[in-house]
Structures are given as structure tokens and as C-alpha cells.
Write a protein that holds these residues in place. Structure first.
Motif, PDB file in Angstrom:
ATOM      1  N   GLY A   1       0.808  -1.212   0.000  1.00 58.88           N
ATOM      2  CA  GLY A   1       0.000   0.000   0.000  1.00 58.88           C
ATOM      3  C   GLY A   1       0.842   1.263   0.000  1.00 58.88           C
ATOM      4  N   LEU A   2       0.424   2.243  -0.773  1.00 60.25           N
ATOM      5  CA  LEU A   2       1.010   3.585  -0.736  1.00 60.25           C
ATOM      6  C   LEU A   2       0.005   4.464  -0.014  1.00 60.25           C
ATOM      7  CD1 LEU A   2       3.130   5.729  -1.587  1.00 60.25           C
ATOM      8  CD2 LEU A   2       1.878   5.957  -3.749  1.00 60.25           C
ATOM      9  N   LYS A   3       0.445   5.103   1.055  1.00 57.54           N
ATOM     10  CA  LYS A   3      -0.506   5.817   1.914  1.00 57.54           C
ATOM     11  C   LYS A   3       0.029   7.182   2.310  1.00 57.54           C
ATOM     12  CE  LYS A   3      -3.007   5.270   6.320  1.00 57.54           C
ATOM     13  NZ  LYS A   3      -3.233   4.382   7.480  1.00 57.54           N
ATOM     14  N   TRP A   4      -0.880   8.139   2.347  1.00 61.02           N
ATOM     15  CA  TRP A   4      -0.563   9.473   2.850  1.00 61.02           C
ATOM     16  C   TRP A   4      -1.270   9.678   4.187  1.00 61.02           C
ATOM     17  CZ3 TRP A   4       2.028  13.756   3.361  1.00 61.02           C
ATOM     18  CH2 TRP A   4       1.422  14.897   3.875  1.00 61.02           C
TER      19      TRP A   4
ATOM     20  N   ILE B   1       7.684  12.004  -9.506  1.00 64.24           N
ATOM     21  CA  ILE B   1       6.497  12.729  -9.975  1.00 64.24           C
ATOM     22  C   ILE B   1       6.124  13.822  -8.975  1.00 64.24           C
ATOM     23  CG2 ILE B   1       5.540  10.840 -11.334  1.00 64.24           C
ATOM     24  CD1 ILE B   1       3.650  10.215  -9.056  1.00 64.24           C
ATOM     25  N   LYS B   2       5.472  14.846  -9.508  1.00 61.76           N
ATOM     26  CA  LYS B   2       5.071  15.991  -8.687  1.00 61.76           C
ATOM     27  C   LYS B   2       3.810  15.704  -7.898  1.00 61.76           C
ATOM     28  CE  LYS B   2       3.918  20.916  -9.133  1.00 61.76           C
ATOM     29  NZ  LYS B   2       3.778  22.045 -10.090  1.00 61.76           N
ATOM     30  N   ASP B   3       2.861  15.042  -8.531  1.00 63.92           N
ATOM     31  CA  ASP B   3       1.560  14.778  -7.915  1.00 63.92           C
ATOM     32  C   ASP B   3       1.312  13.272  -7.879  1.00 63.92           C
ATOM     33  OD1 ASP B   3      -1.038  14.621  -7.056  1.00 63.92           O
ATOM     34  OD2 ASP B   3      -1.877  15.939  -8.589  1.00 63.92           O
ATOM     35  N   ALA B   4       1.227  12.735  -6.666  1.00 67.76           N
ATOM     36  CA  ALA B   4       1.094  11.281  -6.505  1.00 67.76           C
ATOM     37  C   ALA B   4      -0.350  10.841  -6.313  1.00 67.76           C
ATOM     38  CB  ALA B   4       1.928  10.822  -5.314  1.00 67.76           C
ATOM     39  N   THR B   5      -1.313  11.716  -6.576  1.00 65.73           N
ATOM     40  CA  THR B   5      -2.724  11.386  -6.325  1.00 65.73           C
ATOM     41  C   THR B   5      -3.160  10.114  -7.042  1.00 65.73           C
ATOM     42  OG1 THR B   5      -3.254  13.733  -6.032  1.00 65.73           O
ATOM     43  CG2 THR B   5      -5.090  12.224  -6.438  1.00 65.73           C
ATOM     44  N   ASN B   6      -2.914  10.035  -8.332  1.00 67.95           N
ATOM     45  CA  ASN B   6      -3.353   8.861  -9.103  1.00 67.95           C
ATOM     46  C   ASN B   6      -2.572   7.614  -8.716  1.00 67.95           C
ATOM     47  OD1 ASN B   6      -5.273  10.321 -10.524  1.00 67.95           O
ATOM     48  ND2 ASN B   6      -3.843  10.862 -12.158  1.00 67.95           N
TER      49      ASN B   6
ATOM     50  N   GLN C   1      -1.322   6.987  -5.800  1.00 62.12           N
ATOM     51  CA  GLN C   1      -1.839   6.547  -4.510  1.00 62.12           C
ATOM     52  C   GLN C   1      -3.132   5.761  -4.667  1.00 62.12           C
ATOM     53  OE1 GLN C   1      -2.984   9.680  -1.831  1.00 62.12           O
ATOM     54  NE2 GLN C   1      -3.161   8.320  -0.071  1.00 62.12           N
ATOM     55  N   LYS C   2      -3.995   6.211  -5.560  1.00 57.28           N
ATOM     56  CA  LYS C   2      -5.248   5.488  -5.792  1.00 57.28           C
ATOM     57  C   LYS C   2      -4.970   4.091  -6.340  1.00 57.28           C
ATOM     58  CE  LYS C   2      -8.075   9.590  -6.728  1.00 57.28           C
ATOM     59  NZ  LYS C   2      -8.787  10.353  -7.793  1.00 57.28           N
ATOM     60  N   GLU C   3      -4.027   4.008  -7.273  1.00 55.51           N
ATOM     61  CA  GLU C   3      -3.697   2.721  -7.888  1.00 55.51           C
ATOM     62  C   GLU C   3      -3.073   1.760  -6.886  1.00 55.51           C
ATOM     63  OE1 GLU C   3      -0.692   0.880 -11.317  1.00 55.51           O
ATOM     64  OE2 GLU C   3      -0.889   3.064 -11.078  1.00 55.51           O
ATOM     65  N   TRP C   4      -2.261   2.312  -5.969  1.00 58.75           N
ATOM     66  CA  TRP C   4      -1.494   1.482  -5.051  1.00 58.75           C
ATOM     67  C   TRP C   4      -1.995   1.572  -3.611  1.00 58.75           C
ATOM     68  CZ3 TRP C   4       2.711  -1.807  -5.957  1.00 58.75           C
ATOM     69  CH2 TRP C   4       3.125  -1.884  -7.296  1.00 58.75           C
ATOM     70  N   ASN C   5      -3.246   1.956  -3.432  1.00 58.84           N
ATOM     71  CA  ASN C   5      -3.781   2.082  -2.078  1.00 58.84           C
ATOM     72  C   ASN C   5      -3.633   0.778  -1.298  1.00 58.84           C
ATOM     73  OD1 ASN C   5      -5.245   3.034   0.174  1.00 58.84           O
ATOM     74  ND2 ASN C   5      -7.133   2.219  -0.671  1.00 58.84           N
ATOM     75  N   LYS C   6      -4.145  -0.285  -1.875  1.00 58.11           N
ATOM     76  CA  LYS C   6      -3.938  -1.641  -1.333  1.00 58.11           C
ATOM     77  C   LYS C   6      -3.875  -2.564  -2.547  1.00 58.11           C
ATOM     78  CE  LYS C   6      -6.434  -1.038   3.043  1.00 58.11           C
ATOM     79  NZ  LYS C   6      -7.610  -1.476   3.837  1.00 58.11           N
ATOM     80  N   LYS C   7      -2.698  -2.766  -3.042  1.00 60.39           N
ATOM     81  CA  LYS C   7      -2.538  -3.491  -4.297  1.00 60.39           C
ATOM     82  C   LYS C   7      -2.009  -4.886  -4.051  1.00 60.39           C
ATOM     83  CE  LYS C   7      -1.125  -2.804  -9.044  1.00 60.39           C
ATOM     84  NZ  LYS C   7      -0.807  -1.777 -10.046  1.00 60.39           N
ATOM     85  N   LYS C   8      -2.805  -5.887  -4.438  1.00 64.33           N
ATOM     86  CA  LYS C   8      -2.357  -7.267  -4.314  1.00 64.33           C
ATOM     87  C   LYS C   8      -1.460  -7.592  -5.496  1.00 64.33           C
ATOM     88  CE  LYS C   8      -5.061 -10.441  -2.693  1.00 64.33           C
ATOM     89  NZ  LYS C   8      -6.144 -11.471  -2.542  1.00 64.33           N
ATOM     90  N   LEU C   9      -0.219  -7.916  -5.198  1.00 66.70           N
ATOM     91  CA  LEU C   9       0.770  -8.201  -6.234  1.00 66.70           C
ATOM     92  C   LEU C   9       0.977  -9.689  -6.453  1.00 66.70           C
ATOM     93  CD1 LEU C   9       3.500  -5.550  -5.297  1.00 66.70           C
ATOM     94  CD2 LEU C   9       1.650  -5.346  -6.966  1.00 66.70           C
ATOM     95  N   VAL C  10       0.884 -10.454  -5.377  1.00 63.06           N
ATOM     96  CA  VAL C  10       1.112 -11.901  -5.438  1.00 63.06           C
ATOM     97  C   VAL C  10       0.031 -12.612  -4.648  1.00 63.06           C
ATOM     98  CG1 VAL C  10       2.707 -13.783  -4.893  1.00 63.06           C
ATOM     99  CG2 VAL C  10       3.619 -11.587  -5.661  1.00 63.06           C
TER     100      VAL C  10
END
Length: 218
Positions: A127-130, A200-205, A207-216
């Protein structure tokens, strides 16, 4: 943009492969890890890199590509330098090291990224979180106490939680052989996100993509 990246873990041979050291394990698996020159400063292993040099590391690792005009995709607002650190205070006092470096270089909490293990996410999920809650993580709690705010970025590496038993014993326990294989796969898949986030300057998108991303799938 991010100026300071703190990888959380505990120093000492006995902690090397433990779940609490997922942040350090991710750093060690970075394709440019051998280029990071650590010094003992700010209660941490610490490295200062010119941002354009760092961008070249990413290009050489195949994580970013040159534009058609031969320049690297670096925003005008990119910092002149980027700092990496692994606090050597033990997990519970990680914020002391992070805060000491941030104060010296006048880096606000909003420009800090903390990479850490996360029991609230299953192994295989990142997850990428702010800002937001701390999930009972003592390293994050220490960082919040240092800055007086939870408003910093986190990359959360899921390690799962025990069905029964003590959480402290669990996070201080070692990854199994199969889990290490899974981690290796996860880290490889995380690298492009990590590179993109730092360029990147703006990580909004993102963060949405990687909020809780199942990779495996585990």
C-alpha cells in the motif's frame, strides 16, 4: 516531492530476516542498492545523493526512460538532493533518527517517505498511503511523535498477522523460505512504483492505484 526516504527495521544479525525488517529488505533488493554509499550519521545509516545522479540510477535500472530529447523525466520542482536512511535506533525510536535528519536539512514531514512492514495487509499486498492512522506500528508512532503530525507518506509492505499468539513475537519472527521467495517477487514488482513515486510531482493517481494493491496471490 519526496526528499527523505526512511527504510524501517532493527539492526543486528538476529533481526536480519524478520518481518519487522521488511523495509530494510526492500532497500537491499533495490536494483541500485549497491550504489548507495552509507555513512553513520543522524543515528542512522545515511546517504545523500544528487537528484540527477539518483535519476540516472533509475534509468540504468530500467525504471525510468529518457524523453525523446534525451533528458530524464524529472519535474522542475524536484529537490537538488535526495536522502536515504536506515535508522539505527531500533524500531520503537525510529522517529528520533528521521527527525534529526529532517530538522538538519529543513525537510517537512510532507516530503518524507517511510517504508515499513504492515501487519494490517496480507503478505503479497502493498500500500502507498498518505497520513492517516498508524496501525499500531511503533516506528510510525515514533515518527508521528517527532513531527507532531501523521502527515507523511508511507509504503506499507504487507506481512500479515498471526491467527493466534503475540504480535510482537510474530513481527520479530523470521520470514519462512517460501515467504522470502514471495517477498522477492513483490519487491521486483514494487520497484517501478517506487521509482515513479520519487520522480512525480503529484502522486494522487499513483496513490489510488497502489492504495492496497495485491501483487502476489499467497
Amino acid at each position: 516531492m519526496i526528499q527523505l526516504v526512511a527504510f524501517l527495521g532493527n539492526y543486528g544479525k538476529e533481526y536480519e530476516d524478520t518481518r519487522h525488517n521488511a523495509g530494510w529488505l526492500f532497500e537491499a533488493a533495490l536494483p541500485f542498492a549497491d550504489k548507495i554509499s552509507w555513512q553513520s550519521k543522524y543515528k542512522a545509516d545515511f546517504c545523500c545523493v544528487d537528484y540527477d545522479v539518483f535519476a540516472t540510477w533509475l534509468k540504468d535500472a530500467g525504471l525510468i526512460k529518457e524523453r525523446d530529447n534525451g533528458t530524464l523525466p524529472i519535474p522542475d520542482c524536484a529537490p537538488k538532493k535526495i536522502y536515504f536512511m536506515k535508522p539505527m535506533t531500533y524500531m520503537n525510536l525510529s522517529g528520533q533518527a528521521i527527525g534529526e535528519a529532517a530538522r538538519f536539512f529543513k525537510i517537512p514531514a510532507s516530503d518524507v517517505l517511510v517504508v515499513h512492514d504492515e501487519i494490517e495487509l496480507p503478505l503479497g499486498t502493498v500500500g502507498l498511503k498518505w497520513s492517516g492512522g498508524l496501525g499500531g506500528h511503533n516506528g510510525l508512532r515514533s515518527t508521528k511523535e517527532t513531527f507532531g503530525t501523521p502527515d507523511f507518506w508511507r509504503i506499507r509492505i504487507g506481512v500479515g498477522k498471526p491467527a493466534n499468539g503475540n504480535v510482537a513475537d510474530y513481527v520479530l519472527g523470521s520470514f519462512t523460505s517460501d515467504e522470502k521467495i514471495t517477498l522477492s517477487q513483490i519487491f521486483t514488482m514494487m520497484n517501478p512504483m517506487f521509482a515513479k513515486f520519487l520522480t512525480i510531482k503529484d502522486a494522487t493517481n499513483l496513490q489510488k492505484e497502489w492504495n492496497k494493491k495485491k501483487l502476489v496471490e499467497v
